[in-house]
Write an enzyme that holds these catalytic residues in place. Structure first.
Site, PDB file in Angstrom:
ATOM      1  N   GLY A  39       8.636  -2.537   8.179  1.00 17.93           N
ATOM      2  CA  GLY A  39       9.617  -3.212   7.332  1.00 17.93           C
ATOM      3  C   GLY A  39       8.950  -4.101   6.301  1.00 17.93           C
ATOM      4  O   GLY A  39       7.761  -3.941   6.009  1.00 17.93           O
ATOM      5  N   LEU A  78       9.586  -3.917   3.203  1.00 26.29           N
ATOM      6  CA  LEU A  78       9.152  -2.776   2.391  1.00 26.29           C
ATOM      7  C   LEU A  78       8.915  -3.168   0.934  1.00 26.29           C
ATOM      8  O   LEU A  78       9.604  -4.011   0.380  1.00 26.29           O
ATOM      9  CB  LEU A  78      10.203  -1.663   2.465  1.00 26.29           C
ATOM     10  CG  LEU A  78      10.499  -1.131   3.871  1.00 26.29           C
ATOM     11  CD1 LEU A  78      11.499   0.020   3.802  1.00 26.29           C
ATOM     12  CD2 LEU A  78       9.230  -0.686   4.597  1.00 26.29           C
ATOM     13  N   HIS A 131       5.405   1.411   0.331  1.00 24.57           N
ATOM     14  CA  HIS A 131       6.241   2.149   1.284  1.00 24.57           C
ATOM     15  C   HIS A 131       7.164   3.107   0.524  1.00 24.57           C
ATOM     16  O   HIS A 131       7.377   4.243   0.955  1.00 24.57           O
ATOM     17  CB  HIS A 131       7.115   1.191   2.098  1.00 24.57           C
ATOM     18  CG  HIS A 131       6.365   0.165   2.890  1.00 24.57           C
ATOM     19  ND1 HIS A 131       6.363  -1.173   2.562  1.00 24.57           N
ATOM     20  CD2 HIS A 131       5.611   0.275   4.020  1.00 24.57           C
ATOM     21  CE1 HIS A 131       5.648  -1.842   3.450  1.00 24.57           C
ATOM     22  NE2 HIS A 131       5.165  -0.990   4.339  1.00 24.57           N
ATOM     23  N   GLU A 157      -3.180   5.490   2.472  1.00 20.56           N
ATOM     24  CA  GLU A 157      -4.645   5.301   2.463  1.00 20.56           C
ATOM     25  C   GLU A 157      -5.007   3.824   2.384  1.00 20.56           C
ATOM     26  O   GLU A 157      -6.148   3.459   2.625  1.00 20.56           O
ATOM     27  CB  GLU A 157      -5.254   6.052   1.278  1.00 20.56           C
ATOM     28  CG  GLU A 157      -5.215   7.554   1.450  1.00 20.56           C
ATOM     29  CD  GLU A 157      -5.848   8.295   0.292  1.00 20.56           C
ATOM     30  OE1 GLU A 157      -6.150   7.665  -0.743  1.00 20.56           O
ATOM     31  OE2 GLU A 157      -6.028   9.522   0.419  1.00 20.56           O
ATOM     32  N   ASP A 211      -4.358   1.630   4.467  1.00 18.30           N
ATOM     33  CA  ASP A 211      -4.875   1.336   5.811  1.00 18.30           C
ATOM     34  C   ASP A 211      -5.744   2.522   6.227  1.00 18.30           C
ATOM     35  O   ASP A 211      -5.352   3.337   7.054  1.00 18.30           O
ATOM     36  CB  ASP A 211      -3.709   1.112   6.774  1.00 18.30           C
ATOM     37  CG  ASP A 211      -2.841  -0.049   6.329  1.00 18.30           C
ATOM     38  OD1 ASP A 211      -3.199  -1.190   6.610  1.00 18.30           O
ATOM     39  OD2 ASP A 211      -1.813   0.188   5.657  1.00 18.30           O
ATOM     40  N   VAL A 268      -0.782   2.287  -3.435  1.00 16.60           N
ATOM     41  CA  VAL A 268      -0.012   1.806  -4.587  1.00 16.60           C
ATOM     42  C   VAL A 268      -0.416   0.356  -4.856  1.00 16.60           C
ATOM     43  O   VAL A 268      -0.489  -0.459  -3.925  1.00 16.60           O
ATOM     44  CB  VAL A 268       1.504   1.914  -4.319  1.00 16.60           C
ATOM     45  CG1 VAL A 268       2.300   1.363  -5.497  1.00 16.60           C
ATOM     46  CG2 VAL A 268       1.886   3.363  -4.038  1.00 16.60           C
ATOM     47  N   LEU A 282      -0.510  -3.307  -2.886  1.00 13.78           N
ATOM     48  CA  LEU A 282       0.730  -3.897  -2.369  1.00 13.78           C
ATOM     49  C   LEU A 282       0.621  -4.008  -0.855  1.00 13.78           C
ATOM     50  O   LEU A 282       0.117  -3.111  -0.182  1.00 13.78           O
ATOM     51  CB  LEU A 282       1.931  -3.025  -2.746  1.00 13.78           C
ATOM     52  CG  LEU A 282       2.215  -2.853  -4.235  1.00 13.78           C
ATOM     53  CD1 LEU A 282       3.494  -2.036  -4.443  1.00 13.78           C
ATOM     54  CD2 LEU A 282       2.340  -4.202  -4.932  1.00 13.78           C
ATOM     55  N   SER A 283       1.087  -5.137  -0.317  1.00 18.10           N
ATOM     56  CA  SER A 283       1.067  -5.376   1.119  1.00 18.10           C
ATOM     57  C   SER A 283       2.138  -6.395   1.454  1.00 18.10           C
ATOM     58  O   SER A 283       2.359  -7.349   0.695  1.00 18.10           O
ATOM     59  CB  SER A 283      -0.305  -5.925   1.541  1.00 18.10           C
ATOM     60  OG  SER A 283      -0.223  -6.497   2.835  1.00 18.10           O
TER      61      SER A 283
END
Ligand code: AMP
Length: 289
Positions: free
Chosen positions: A39, A41, A45, A156, A158, A184, A192-193
């Site tokens: 979640g 997101l 994602h 990718e 992670d 991304v 993005l994280s």
């Protein structure tokens, strides 16, 4: 309208209905996709879910903050939870079904099984996060069993997690194709994280240096430097070159892209991976050489 399942019965019923509906309309078996997430997101994602929607007629997103992959001093309690906006993103990206189980549904009383992958999980992030990857492989094995997808989508971003899950799926002969998806990034290069939300404005401004350190390292490699110790030193010096918040480097490694074995001499196709703390956040990134 996107469907939401919170229990195993609800998931199986909704999945069967979506498959049957496709049979009735198209007289063919649909491909079922799964995108596992915790979640909070973002568009990273979103890209996985959109790829799933493009390739599979039935697309499932799981939203589950898995307590077993957090260490005792990690951020399980404060991990961002935002179900309403997550649901809207899943629908907009083209998913049909969201599986959002409780901890009790996933790990009922008496739960006793762990799935773990040896070797690959002991280095890099595994060295500082004992038990993390066993938590990940256990929950992913369960989600793959519950949702029974033909294809499952992983980022990718992670990279070690992706390699570990590919190993698990091969070793357990799981009838699923693991689909890797590119990282991304924001316009300034930061991957993005969900954990970027922990950064102060000054830390957020410094954060792209993580990616820049990897890019510099790759540039030195492309210019002919292959000695890994020298490449590591060049990348690390780039990380804390500016003023403002400083990174605490955890690792900067160049590894074989499949076995994650560390290299002494870098080769084209190797993977450079980095993990560092910036203020309250532990950030990771990686790049192919
Ligand atoms: P998480 O919710 O952080 O567990 O991530 C769920 C999935 O999304 C994992 O397969 C991640 O690798 C993937 N993911 C997270 N961030 C990104 C990103 N910036 N780009 C691509 N995939 C991502």
């Amino acid at each position: 309208m996107i469907k939401v399942a919170r229990t195993l019965v609800e998931l199986h019923t909704a999945r069967r209905e979506l498959v049957l509906q496709h049979y009735r309309e198209r007289h063919a078996r649909p491909l079922v996709g799964l995108t596992p997430t915790m979640g909070a997101l973002h568009n990273g994602h979103g890209a996985l879910i959109a790829r799933m929607a493009a390739e599979c007629e039935v697309g499932i997103v799981s939203l589950f903050v898995n307590p077993r992959q957090f260490g005792p001093n990690e951020d399980y309690g404060k991990y961002p939870r935002m179900f309403g906006t997550d649901l809207a993103l899943c629908e907009a990206a083209g998913a049909q079904l969201v599986f959002a189980p409780s901890v009790e549904v996933m790990y009922p009383e008496g739960y006793a099984t762990t799935v773990s992958v040896a070797g690959l999980t002991e280095t890099l992030c595994g060295a500082s996060r004992p038990g993390h990857f066993a938590g990940v492989t256990t929950v992913v094995a369960k989600l793959l069993t519950i949702c029974a997808p033909d294809k499952a989508y992983f980022g990718e971003k992670d990279y070690q997690q992706l390699v570990v899950i590919q190993r698990m799926a091969a070793d357990l002969n799981l009838a699923v194709e693991i689909v890797p998806c590119p990282t991304v990034r924001d316009s300034d290069g930061l991957a993005l994280s969900s954990r970027n939300a922990y950064l102060s404005p000054a830390e957020r401004e410094a954060a792209p240096r993580l990616h820049q350190a990897l890019q510099q390292l790759r540039q030195h490699f492309l210019n002919g430097e292959t000695d890994v110790q020298r490449l590591q030193a060049l990348g690390a010096s780039e990380l804390n070159c500016g003023d403002g918040p400083q990174f605490a480097l955890e690792y900067l490694a160049i590894v074989d892209p499949q076995t994650l074995a560390p290299r002494a001499t870098a080769q084209a196709g190797d993977r450079a991976l980095i993990a560092a703390r910036l203020g309250p956040a532990r950030l990771i990134d990686n790049l192919a050489l």
